[in-house]
Design a protein around this motif. Structure first.
Motif, PDB file in Angstrom:
ATOM      1  N   GLY A 183       6.098 -33.011 -43.829  1.00 38.62           N
ATOM      2  CA  GLY A 183       6.752 -31.725 -43.598  1.00 38.62           C
ATOM      3  C   GLY A 183       7.412 -31.182 -44.845  1.00 38.62           C
ATOM      4  N   ARG A 184       8.109 -30.059 -44.686  1.00 39.59           N
ATOM      5  CA  ARG A 184       8.805 -29.408 -45.786  1.00 39.59           C
ATOM      6  C   ARG A 184       9.998 -28.635 -45.229  1.00 39.59           C
ATOM      7  NH1 ARG A 184       4.605 -24.386 -47.169  1.00 39.59           N
ATOM      8  NH2 ARG A 184       4.775 -23.347 -45.119  1.00 39.59           N
ATOM      9  N   VAL A 185      10.934 -28.272 -46.109  1.00 41.93           N
ATOM     10  CA  VAL A 185      12.083 -27.441 -45.732  1.00 41.93           C
ATOM     11  C   VAL A 185      11.844 -26.043 -46.283  1.00 41.93           C
ATOM     12  CG1 VAL A 185      14.570 -27.092 -45.936  1.00 41.93           C
ATOM     13  CG2 VAL A 185      13.661 -29.408 -45.726  1.00 41.93           C
ATOM     14  N   VAL A 186      11.935 -25.035 -45.401  1.00 39.85           N
ATOM     15  CA  VAL A 186      11.690 -23.647 -45.780  1.00 39.85           C
ATOM     16  C   VAL A 186      12.937 -22.812 -45.465  1.00 39.85           C
ATOM     17  CG1 VAL A 186      10.206 -21.631 -45.466  1.00 39.85           C
ATOM     18  CG2 VAL A 186       9.231 -23.922 -45.308  1.00 39.85           C
ATOM     19  N   ARG A 187      13.308 -21.940 -46.384  1.00 43.70           N
ATOM     20  CA  ARG A 187      14.438 -21.025 -46.179  1.00 43.70           C
ATOM     21  C   ARG A 187      13.912 -19.632 -45.853  1.00 43.70           C
ATOM     22  NH1 ARG A 187      17.464 -17.102 -48.797  1.00 43.70           N
ATOM     23  NH2 ARG A 187      19.756 -17.220 -48.574  1.00 43.70           N
ATOM     24  N   TYR A 188      14.292 -19.127 -44.673  1.00 45.10           N
ATOM     25  CA  TYR A 188      13.923 -17.780 -44.257  1.00 45.10           C
ATOM     26  C   TYR A 188      15.145 -16.870 -44.343  1.00 45.10           C
ATOM     27  CZ  TYR A 188       9.617 -19.748 -42.295  1.00 45.10           C
ATOM     28  OH  TYR A 188       8.417 -20.382 -42.136  1.00 45.10           O
ATOM     29  N   TYR A 189      14.888 -15.586 -44.551  1.00 41.23           N
ATOM     30  CA  TYR A 189      15.977 -14.609 -44.607  1.00 41.23           C
ATOM     31  C   TYR A 189      15.477 -13.290 -44.047  1.00 41.23           C
ATOM     32  CZ  TYR A 189      19.728 -11.656 -46.449  1.00 41.23           C
ATOM     33  OH  TYR A 189      20.775 -10.777 -46.560  1.00 41.23           O
ATOM     34  N   GLY A 190      16.194 -12.749 -43.070  1.00 42.08           N
ATOM     35  CA  GLY A 190      15.795 -11.479 -42.478  1.00 42.08           C
ATOM     36  C   GLY A 190      16.502 -11.242 -41.157  1.00 42.08           C
ATOM     37  N   VAL A 191      16.143 -10.156 -40.513  1.00 41.30           N
ATOM     38  CA  VAL A 191      16.726  -9.810 -39.213  1.00 41.30           C
ATOM     39  C   VAL A 191      16.235 -10.808 -38.185  1.00 41.30           C
ATOM     40  CG1 VAL A 191      16.919  -8.044 -37.430  1.00 41.30           C
ATOM     41  CG2 VAL A 191      16.868  -7.372 -39.833  1.00 41.30           C
ATOM     42  N   LEU A 192      17.171 -11.510 -37.543  1.00 44.42           N
ATOM     43  CA  LEU A 192      16.819 -12.590 -36.625  1.00 44.42           C
ATOM     44  C   LEU A 192      16.818 -12.090 -35.188  1.00 44.42           C
ATOM     45  CD1 LEU A 192      16.234 -15.638 -36.309  1.00 44.42           C
ATOM     46  CD2 LEU A 192      18.703 -15.977 -36.044  1.00 44.42           C
ATOM     47  N   ASP A 193      15.632 -12.063 -34.582  1.00 44.28           N
ATOM     48  CA  ASP A 193      15.505 -11.696 -33.168  1.00 44.28           C
ATOM     49  C   ASP A 193      15.438 -12.937 -32.286  1.00 44.28           C
ATOM     50  OD1 ASP A 193      15.464  -8.900 -33.698  1.00 44.28           O
ATOM     51  OD2 ASP A 193      13.344  -9.049 -34.260  1.00 44.28           O
ATOM     52  N   ASP A 194      14.713 -13.931 -32.743  1.00 43.39           N
ATOM     53  CA  ASP A 194      14.526 -15.148 -31.944  1.00 43.39           C
ATOM     54  C   ASP A 194      14.294 -16.307 -32.904  1.00 43.39           C
ATOM     55  OD1 ASP A 194      13.946 -17.132 -30.157  1.00 43.39           O
ATOM     56  OD2 ASP A 194      12.191 -16.162 -29.278  1.00 43.39           O
ATOM     57  N   ILE A 195      15.168 -17.298 -32.874  1.00 40.30           N
ATOM     58  CA  ILE A 195      15.041 -18.429 -33.779  1.00 40.30           C
ATOM     59  C   ILE A 195      13.788 -19.263 -33.495  1.00 40.30           C
ATOM     60  CG2 ILE A 195      16.368 -20.076 -32.379  1.00 40.30           C
ATOM     61  CD1 ILE A 195      17.617 -21.075 -35.002  1.00 40.30           C
ATOM     62  N   GLU A 196      13.224 -19.110 -32.314  1.00 40.36           N
ATOM     63  CA  GLU A 196      11.991 -19.841 -31.972  1.00 40.36           C
ATOM     64  C   GLU A 196      10.745 -19.165 -32.528  1.00 40.36           C
ATOM     65  OE1 GLU A 196      12.360 -22.679 -30.608  1.00 40.36           O
ATOM     66  OE2 GLU A 196      14.409 -22.558 -29.832  1.00 40.36           O
ATOM     67  N   ASP A 197      10.886 -17.929 -33.023  1.00 39.30           N
ATOM     68  CA  ASP A 197       9.739 -17.195 -33.564  1.00 39.30           C
ATOM     69  C   ASP A 197      10.164 -16.511 -34.864  1.00 39.30           C
ATOM     70  OD1 ASP A 197       7.433 -15.824 -34.084  1.00 39.30           O
ATOM     71  OD2 ASP A 197       7.660 -14.366 -32.460  1.00 39.30           O
ATOM     72  N   VAL A 206      11.885 -24.856 -50.051  1.00 40.86           N
ATOM     73  CA  VAL A 206      13.009 -25.464 -50.760  1.00 40.86           C
ATOM     74  C   VAL A 206      12.706 -26.908 -51.137  1.00 40.86           C
ATOM     75  CG1 VAL A 206      15.448 -26.128 -50.553  1.00 40.86           C
ATOM     76  CG2 VAL A 206      14.669 -23.953 -49.603  1.00 40.86           C
ATOM     77  N   ALA A 207      11.999 -27.631 -50.274  1.00 42.85           N
ATOM     78  CA  ALA A 207      11.699 -29.042 -50.542  1.00 42.85           C
ATOM     79  C   ALA A 207      10.429 -29.436 -49.809  1.00 42.85           C
ATOM     80  CB  ALA A 207      12.860 -29.942 -50.112  1.00 42.85           C
ATOM     81  N   THR A 208       9.675 -30.338 -50.409  1.00 40.58           N
ATOM     82  CA  THR A 208       8.476 -30.904 -49.786  1.00 40.58           C
ATOM     83  C   THR A 208       8.663 -32.412 -49.644  1.00 40.58           C
ATOM     84  OG1 THR A 208       7.422 -31.126 -51.958  1.00 40.58           O
ATOM     85  CG2 THR A 208       6.986 -29.097 -50.722  1.00 40.58           C
ATOM     86  N   GLY A 209       7.681 -33.056 -49.036  1.00 42.16           N
ATOM     87  CA  GLY A 209       7.758 -34.504 -48.871  1.00 42.16           C
ATOM     88  C   GLY A 209       8.779 -34.936 -47.846  1.00 42.16           C
ATOM     89  N   VAL A 210       9.025 -34.104 -46.826  1.00 40.84           N
ATOM     90  CA  VAL A 210      10.009 -34.405 -45.791  1.00 40.84           C
ATOM     91  C   VAL A 210       9.295 -35.001 -44.581  1.00 40.84           C
ATOM     92  CG1 VAL A 210      11.777 -33.436 -44.263  1.00 40.84           C
ATOM     93  CG2 VAL A 210      11.489 -32.525 -46.569  1.00 40.84           C
ATOM     94  N   ALA A 211       9.835 -36.095 -44.062  1.00 39.30           N
ATOM     95  CA  ALA A 211       9.273 -36.698 -42.847  1.00 39.30           C
ATOM     96  C   ALA A 211       9.671 -35.839 -41.649  1.00 39.30           C
ATOM     97  CB  ALA A 211       9.774 -38.122 -42.682  1.00 39.30           C
ATOM     98  N   PHE A 212       8.699 -35.165 -41.056  1.00 40.73           N
ATOM     99  CA  PHE A 212       8.985 -34.183 -40.012  1.00 40.73           C
ATOM    100  C   PHE A 212       9.648 -34.807 -38.788  1.00 40.73           C
ATOM    101  CE2 PHE A 212       7.660 -31.891 -36.162  1.00 40.73           C
ATOM    102  CZ  PHE A 212       8.204 -30.635 -36.426  1.00 40.73           C
ATOM    103  N   ASN A 213       9.122 -35.914 -38.308  1.00 36.95           N
ATOM    104  CA  ASN A 213       9.613 -36.500 -37.054  1.00 36.95           C
ATOM    105  C   ASN A 213      11.033 -37.038 -37.171  1.00 36.95           C
ATOM    106  OD1 ASN A 213       7.122 -35.982 -35.795  1.00 36.95           O
ATOM    107  ND2 ASN A 213       6.272 -37.934 -36.473  1.00 36.95           N
ATOM    108  N   GLU A 214      11.412 -37.537 -38.348  1.00 33.98           N
ATOM    109  CA  GLU A 214      12.716 -38.176 -38.513  1.00 33.98           C
ATOM    110  C   GLU A 214      13.797 -37.241 -39.041  1.00 33.98           C
ATOM    111  OE1 GLU A 214       9.561 -41.121 -38.376  1.00 33.98           O
ATOM    112  OE2 GLU A 214       9.863 -39.426 -39.741  1.00 33.98           O
ATOM    113  N   SER A 215      13.464 -35.982 -39.320  1.00 32.42           N
ATOM    114  CA  SER A 215      14.422 -35.045 -39.917  1.00 32.42           C
ATOM    115  C   SER A 215      14.845 -33.999 -38.899  1.00 32.42           C
ATOM    116  CB  SER A 215      13.802 -34.366 -41.143  1.00 32.42           C
ATOM    117  OG  SER A 215      13.406 -35.328 -42.101  1.00 32.42           O
TER     118      SER A 215
END
Length: 255
Positions: A183-197, A206-215
């Motif tokens: 996985g990876r960590v991504v920073r989003y910025y904008g008008v937030l309507d729904d955090i699920e979408d 911002v970062a790569t090499g992240v273990a998705f299941n454990e983070s």
């Protein structure tokens, strides 16, 4: 005088001995090169992890209090950064809010600027009630302060207000490939309507090499003893190398 050279057996033995020596030297050099590359990869992983943790911590610390929201799987954390902060005076029954801004006080406020007083949840920043649009508001001609009309449902015990843009910061731990733990960590910025979408928001890795299941992210609401508390739990991995980071960030501001 009789001269003798090397016999065939002596030449073969010499070649064999030299080959063994060269193989030993080559193996030693290869081992050293692999060790160096592993050290570089490990250092890169550590630097990337420290950068991601530091960047998220700085932004979280200076977010509008109680403006945090988590996705249902705890992989996304949303909040609103503070543009300005200051103190206000509420005049009843007219509902006049007179407020000042701290350092670098602007002459007017840009489009998308909102003021919020005593937010208890992120919805207070997205709906009318505790927040109000102040775009274009200018200083009062008789003083170095601003004045607006606002019907407050609750007030800050310290008479604090916060000014923010209508755009949220969202940090997400994303899975690169389905059914993969990479996985990876991504920073989003904008008008937030729904955090699920977040498909309508632009993101920066911002970062790569992240273990998705454990983070994951976690959030504890403000209490009487402290402000909000964000738990960052990130596992970085590079092959068999893993680095676990568990970091708590306290929100510096209170309502």
């Amino acid at each position: 005088m009789k001269q003798r050279g090397f016999t065939l057996i002596e030449m073969i033995l010499t070649i064999v001995v030299l080959a063994i020596i060269f193989l030993g030297i080559a193996g030693f050099v290869e081992f050293g090169a692999k060790g160096y590359n592993q050290t570089v990869d490990r250092q890169r992983l550590q630097n990337q992890a420290r950068f991601a943790i530091e960047k998220m911590s700085r932004e979280v610390q200076h977010a509008v209090p109680n403006s945090f929201d988590l996705s249902s799987n705890n992989k996304c954390l949303a909040f609103y950064p503070i543009d300005y902060a200051g103190f206000y005076q509420y005049r009843e029954p007219a509902g006049d809010v007179e407020f000042v801004v701290g350092n670098n006080q602007p002459e007017t406020f840009a489009d998308g600027s909102h003021l919020v007083i005593n937010p208890s949840r992120i919805q207070d920043l997205q709906n009318d009630g505790q927040s109000i649009d102040i775009a274009g508001e200018s200083k009062e001609p008789d003083g170095d302060y601003f004045s607006i009309q606002m019907n407050l449902t609750s007030q800050s015990s310290a008479n604090r207000h916060y000014i923010y843009q209508d755009k949220a910061v969202v940090y997400c731990i994303e899975q690169l490939i389905a059914s993969s733990n990479n996985g990876r960590v991504v920073r989003y910025y904008g008008v937030l309507d729904d955090i699920e979408d977040l498909s309508s928001l632009s993101g920066t890795v911002v970062a790569t090499g992240v273990a998705f299941n454990e983070s994951r992210f976690n959030y504890e609401q403000t209490s009487l003893q402290r402000g909000g508390l964000i738990h960052l739990s990130l596992l970085f991995q590079n092959g068999d190398e893993q680095s676990q980071y568990k970091h708590d960030v306290k929100v510096a501001n209170v309502p």
